[in-house]
Design an enzyme around this catalytic site. Structure first.
Site, PDB file in Angstrom:
ATOM      1  N   SER A   1       0.848  -1.192   0.000  1.00  0.00           N
ATOM      2  CA  SER A   1       0.000   0.000   0.000  1.00  0.00           C
ATOM      3  C   SER A   1       0.887   1.247   0.000  1.00  0.00           C
ATOM      4  O   SER A   1       1.705   1.421  -0.890  1.00  0.00           O
ATOM      5  CB  SER A   1      -0.940  -0.039   1.203  1.00  0.00           C
ATOM      6  OG  SER A   1      -1.983   0.912   1.072  1.00  0.00           O
TER       7      SER A   1
ATOM      8  N   LYS B   1     -21.543  17.687   8.237  1.00  0.00           N
ATOM      9  CA  LYS B   1     -20.399  17.844   9.122  1.00  0.00           C
ATOM     10  C   LYS B   1     -20.183  16.648  10.044  1.00  0.00           C
ATOM     11  O   LYS B   1     -19.105  16.481  10.597  1.00  0.00           O
ATOM     12  CB  LYS B   1     -20.561  19.116   9.969  1.00  0.00           C
ATOM     13  CG  LYS B   1     -20.328  20.399   9.204  1.00  0.00           C
ATOM     14  CD  LYS B   1     -18.922  20.479   8.646  1.00  0.00           C
ATOM     15  CE  LYS B   1     -17.874  20.596   9.735  1.00  0.00           C
ATOM     16  NZ  LYS B   1     -16.510  20.714   9.184  1.00  0.00           N
TER      17      LYS B   1
END
Length: 289
Positions: free
Chosen positions: A103, A155
């Site tokens: 990764s 949010k």
């Protein structure tokens, strides 16, 4: 002038030993970290990277990587700093993979002009993963009421204390695809025609170093000392570039001090970093480490 000529001559004609600076980039990749639990980031690695490329008369820089990945942003920033300095200083970069370069760890590895792996190393995992925890049932059991107030309906996206929303998951997956495309483009740019046309190459799968050689993810199999002595001569010496001694090292007495960190400092760090430790352990365990 003699040093310059010595650097340009074939290894069989060199009269002096060649010294290669070595950087060790070992650990998970994430912004922040702490003196109690260090991690790889541009901030934590920039000093040793720049010091290695400033090493006088070195024909190359060697980088040892052992990382299961982590932050894609920090991975790319470290990669870019290595490449920028390699071009600026006209130095060849050799990357040596130890247990794993997967990764984000592999993203950093492709900064190398040549990637060397142990046959049993783990390489690849070219993909993007996001992981978190859900505590909705836990707070019910212990009688805690979650109160969140926002300006902006999105949010509190993917709040671990609230049930997941399908639209939030879809938005996250769209972001992951963009990051994945950036990763793929970077690997293709650096590895080019060396990559084999394999449909599973960019699916997030990982392989041993031996299979990675077949797929074009690495260039050769071997170890740092053997490869560098073969390339630059039997007199080649390796010089490990180490970070400066930090406050944490002095407090623990690693460098001879009798001072110790306060118990409150350790407790706070342990509590604050508990989830980071779990996440880090999960990253390594994906590769059987």
């Amino acid at each position: 002038m003699r040093r310059l000529l010595n650097r340009l001559l074939p290894k069989s004609m060199r009269s002096q030993a060649v010294t290669i600076p070595v950087i060790r980039l070992h650990g998970t990749i994430m912004a922040g970290g702490s003196q109690f639990r260090p991690s790889l980031s541009l901030a934590s690695t920039a000093g040793v990277i720049e010091k290695a490329f400033a090493f006088p008369d070195a024909p190359a820089v060697a980088i040892s990587i052992n990382s299961p990945g982590g932050s894609p942003v920090q991975s790319r920033l470290i990669y870019k700093r290595i490449r920028d300095l390699a071009v600026e200083k006209n130095r060849k970069v050799f990357v040596f993979i130890e247990d794993v370069a997967a990764s984000g760890g592999y993203m950093i590895a492709v900064a190398g002009d040549e990637i060397v792996a142990d046959p049993s190393s783990i390489v690849g995992s070219i993909g993007v993963v996001s992981a978190s925890f859900g505590f909705t049932e836990l707070i019910k059991k212990i009688g805690i009421e979650r109160r969140v107030y926002t300006a902006g309906k999105n949010k509190a996206t993917l709040d671990p204390f609230k049930p997941e929303k399908p639209e939030d998951i879809e938005r996250l997956k769209a972001l992951q695809l963009e990051v994945h495309d950036t990763f793929i483009d970077l690997v293709k740019e650096r590895r080019g025609a060396r990559l084999k046309d394999d449909p599973e190459l960019f699916t997030g799968l990982f392989w041993t170093g031996k299979k990675g050689l077949e797929l074009g993810l690495v260039d050769t199999l071997g170890d740092m000392r053997t490869v560098l002595k073969d390339r630059f001569g039997a007199k080649t010496r390796l010089h490990l570039i180490t970070p400066p001694r930090g406050l944490f090292g002095r407090k623990l007495g690693i460098f001879g001090s009798s001072e110790r960190p306060a118990a409150a400092e350790i407790a706070a760090a342990a509590a604050g970093g508990l989830l980071d430790v779990v996440e880090e352990r999960a990253l390594w365990s994906r590769f059987g480490l």
